[in-house]
Design an enzyme around this catalytic site. Structure first.
Site, short mmCIF file in Angstrom:
data_model
loop_
_atom_site.label_atom_id
_atom_site.label_comp_id
_atom_site.label_asym_id
_atom_site.label_seq_id
_atom_site.Cartn_x
_atom_site.Cartn_y
_atom_site.Cartn_z
N ALA A 13 -15.99 19.55 -34.94
CA ALA A 13 -16.45 19.82 -34.23
C ALA A 13 -15.00 20.44 -33.40
O ALA A 13 -15.35 21.40 -32.81
CB ALA A 13 -16.94 18.65 -33.26
N ASP A 111 -10.07 13.73 -37.56
CA ASP A 111 -10.99 12.45 -36.75
C ASP A 111 -9.99 11.74 -37.01
O ASP A 111 -10.77 10.13 -36.92
CB ASP A 111 -12.15 12.73 -37.09
N CYS A 167 -12.71 -16.23 -36.72
CA CYS A 167 -13.81 -17.66 -37.13
C CYS A 167 -15.04 -17.10 -36.40
O CYS A 167 -15.91 -17.95 -36.33
CB CYS A 167 -13.05 -18.57 -36.49
#
Length: 591
Positions: A13, A111, A167
Site C-alpha cells: 500500500a 509492514d 492464565c
C-alpha cells in the site's frame, strides 16, 4: 531530484503510493537518476482494495514488477528497476557495498518491525538518509532518519501491546478475543511448533538431546512431551487416524479440560479471602458434549483432520470432505472415560508468563522422555519429517481459519460467550486492522515533502519534521526529530552514526595499541557472532601477533573476496577507571 538514486523497500500500500508520487514529482526521471524498488511478495486478491497500482488480472504476479510498470505508465521518463529480493542478510550480495554507496536516500514501505530494524542498521552503516513511515487504521506516523542529525529508527521503540494474562487466555476467558488468542496459540503449537521440534529431533537426535539436557527446565520437558506424543500415541499413518485424533482432541479441549478445571475449582469455590472464586469477569465453564449431528462439531473434525493429514504428509481421500461419511467414521471412534485428578495445578496468577510448572525432577523426566523418543524414532521410516503449517489467513481453501474459528467458538460455548462467524474470527485472529487509503496517502505525502529537504541537502535538524496523525479524532502532530545521543571520552565525541576506520593490514596487538593511544583498554574483540580476542582466555594471547584479517577468516569464517577491502569488528573497551565505554564500530581496511 531528477538525477537522484532512490531505494524503495516494499511495494504494498505504501510502496504503490510512493511510486505514484515519485512519478508525478519527477524523482529519478533524469539521465543519471535511478529508482530501485524491491519486494519478494506477489499480488493477492485482498491487496486490490488499497494497493491501487494493481488490478485483478495481476493476481499472482510480482508486486514490484507490476507497480514499476504502472508507475512508468504515469511518467515514461521514470528510470525504475524492479527486483523481487527481500532486503535481509541473505541478499547482501545483491544489495552490496557498491549498491549502497551509490544511494541518495532510502524509503521504507514496510509492514513489520524486523525488516525496519534491518534497514535502519544498513542505513546507519552506510550513513544514508532513511525516510520511515507506517499506518495502522486511521493512524499514521513518519520519521526522518538523517545521518549525524537525528537518532536512528532503532533508538526508540513503542511499548509492547498490552496482552491478556496467560492464565486468562488458557483457563478463564471472558470474551471472544481470549478464545481466538487461545485458538491461534493452539493452532501454532499443534501444526507449526511441534512439527518443527519433531524435525529437529529426527534430523539430529544427538544434538537435539544435548540441547534439551542443557536447557533442563520445565519448558524443555513440555516440548519433549509434545514431541513424544506426536510420534507415539498421536502418530497418524492414514487419514482415519487423523479423524480419530481430531475426535479425541475435541474431547480433550472442550470436555476433559473443563471437567478438570471445575473439579479443581468447583462452582462454589472461594479464594483465600473468602470471596467467590468464580466472580466476574471469570465465567464458570461447562463441558460441550460431542454430537455427530451438530454441523459445527463435524466441521471442526473435518478441518482438524485435514490439517493433521497435511502435517504428516498423508493423502486426503476424495470422501474426506463428505460430512456424512465423516460423521459415520467419527461415531465409531472409541473415546475413553475421563476421571478428574486431584492435585492438578492450574495457574491463576495473572502475572505468570509461563504455564509450565517447574519440578525438581525435570532433569530425570527429560532423560526418560529422550529414551522413549529414541525408541519411537526406531519405528519411523528413515528420513521421516513432518510438514510444519504456518498460519495463512488469506487462503479460504486451506482450512486454517476453519480450524481456528472452530476452536474459538467451541471454547466460547464452554464459557457462555457469544460465538462469531469465520470472517469476524479472521479479523481478530489474523490481527487485521482495516487499511484506510486516506491514511496511506497522508503518510506518503508527508514523507515526499521531507524528501525535498533530504535531496536539497544542508538542512539543519530544525527544518525536518516527524509526524503523528490520527484521522479518527482528528489529531495532527508535528515535531523536530530527536538528535542522536552523543558519547564522550576525553576530547573525543561520537554518535551512533560514527564509524572508526583503520587503514593497514594490522595485527591484533596493533589494534589494541591503537585504542590504548586513545585512552581505551580493549578487553574483547568480536566479528559477527565470533570472539576474535578476549583477555579472559590465555590461549588468545597467541593471536596477538597475527593479522586481524587472518584471525577473522579463521575464527569468524569471514569471506574476503578480491573486491573486498575491509571488514568490521566490535570492540569492548573500558577507560582508566574501569568504566565501560561504548565505542563505534571499527572498520579495518586491510587492502
Amino acid at each position: 531530484m531528477r538525477d537522484s538514486n532512490i531505494f524503495v523497500v516494499g511495494s504494498g500500500a505504501l510502496g504503490c503510493e510512493f511510486l505514484k508520487n515519485f512519478a508525478l514529482m519527477g524523482v529519478s526521471c533524469g539521465r543519471k537518476g535511478k529508482l530501485t524498488i524491491t519486494d519478494d511478495d506477489v499480488i493477492e486478491k485482498s491487496n486490490l482494495s488499497r494497493q491501487f497500482l494493481f488490478r485483478d488480472w495481476n493476481i499472482g504476479q510480482a508486486k514490484s514488477t507490476v507497480a514499476a510498470t504502472a508507475a512508468s505508465a504515469i511518467n515514461s521518463c521514470l528510470h525504475i528497476d524492479a527486483l523481487q529480493n527481500r532486503a535481509c542478510p541473505e541478499t547482501e550480495h545483491v544489495f552490496n557495498d557498491a549498491f549502497w554507496e551509490g544511494l541518495d536516500a532510502v524509503i521504507n514501505a514496510l509492514d513489520n518491525v524486523n525488516a525496519r530494524m534491518y534497514m535502519d542498521m544498513r542505513c546507519l552503516y552506510f550513513q544514508k538518509p532513511l525516510l520511515e513511515s507506517g499506518t495502522l487504521g486511521p493512524k499514521c506516523n513518519t520519521q526522518m532518519v538523517i545521518p549525524h542529525l537525528t537518532e536512528n529508527y532503532g533508538a526508540s521503540r513503542d511499548p509492547p501491546e498490552k496482552q491478556a494474562p496467560m492464565c486468562t487466555v488458557h483457563s478463564f476467558p471472558h470474551n471472544i478475543d481470549h478464545c481466538l488468542t487461545w485458538a491461534r496459540s493452539e493452532f501454532e503449537g499443534l501444526l507449526e511448533k511441534t512439527p518443527n521440534e519433531v524435525n529437529s529431533f529426527m534430523s539430529n537426535p544427538a544434538e537435539y538431546a544435548a540441547a534439551m539436557r542443557k536447557a533442563g527446565d520445565a519448558q524443555a520437558r513440555e516440548l519433549l512431551e509434545r514431541v513424544r506424543e506426536c510420534l507415539d500415541k498421536e502418530r497418524c499413518d492414514k487419514f482415519e487416524d487423523c479423524i480419530a485424533w481430531a475426535r479425541l482432541k475435541f474431547e480433550d479441549y472442550f470436555s476433559n479440560r473443563v471437567k478438570q478445571l471445575t473439579f479443581t475449582f468447583p462452582e462454589d469455590a472461594a479464594t483465600s479471602t473468602g470471596a467467590p472464586f468464580w466472580s466476574a469477569p471469570k465465567r464458570f465453564p461447562r463441558p460441550v458434549q460431542f454430537s455427530a449431528v451438530d454441523s459445527s462439531h463435524i466441521q471442526f473434525i473435518l478441518s482438524a483432520s485435514i490439517l493433521r493429514a497435511v502435517s504428516f504428509g498423508i493423502p486426503i481421500p476424495d470422501w474426506a470432505k463428505n460430512t456424512g461419511n465423516l460423521a459415520d467414521i467419527v461415531s465409531k471412534v472409541a473415546v475413553p472415560e475421563f476421571e478428574p485428578k486431584s492435585g492438578v495445578k492450574i495457574e491463576t496468577d495473572e502475572k505468570a508468563t509461563n504455564l509450565s510448572s517447574a519440578s525438581v525432577d525435570d532433569a530425570a523426566v527429560i532423560e526418560d522422555l529422550l529414551t522413549k523418543l529414541e525408541a519411537c524414532a526406531k519405528k519411523l521410516p528413515s528420513g521421516f519429517q513432518m510438514k510444519p503449517i504456518q498460519f495463512e489467513k488469506d487462503d479460504d481453501t486451506n482450512f486454517h481459519m476453519d480450524l481456528i474459528a472452530g476452536l474459538a467458538n467451541m471454547r466460547a460455548r464452554n464459557y457462555g460467550i457469544q460465538v462469531v462467524d469465520k470472517l469476524k474470527a479472521k479479523f481478530i485472529a489474523g490481527r487485521i486492522i482495516p487499511a484506510i487509503a486516506t491514511t496511506t496517502a497522508m503518510a506518503t505525502g508527508l514523507v515526499c515533502l521531507e524528501l525535498y529537504k533530504v535531496l536539497a541537502g544542508d538542512h539543519p535538524v530544525e527544518d525536518y519534521r516527524n509526524t503523528f496523525a490520527n484521522l479518527a479524532l482528528p489529531m495532527f502532530s508535528m515535531a523536530e526529530p530527536v538528535p542522536p545521543k552523543e558519547m564522550k571520552h576525553q576530547d573525543m565525541r561520537w554518535t551512533v552514526w560514527d564509524r572508526w576506520s583503520i587503514k593497514g593490514n594490522i595485527t591484533v596487538a596493533e589494534l589494541l595499541k591503537w585504542l590504548s593511544d586513545k585512552g581505551l583498554t580493549a578487553y574483547s574483540v568480536s566479528c559477527g557472532t565470533s570472539l576474535l580476542y578476549n583477555t579472559m582466555f590465555p590461549r588468545h594471547k597467541d593471536r596477538l601477533k597475527r593479522k586481524m584479517v587472518d584471525v577473522a577468516q579463521e575464527v569468524a569464517k569471514v569471506d574476503v573476496p578480491a573486491y573486498r577491502k575491509h571488514f568490521d569488528v566490535v570492540v569492548a573497551c573500558e577507560d582508566d577507571d574501569g568504566n565501560d565505554i561504548d565505542i563505534p564500530l571499527i572498520s579495518i581496511y586491510f587492502r
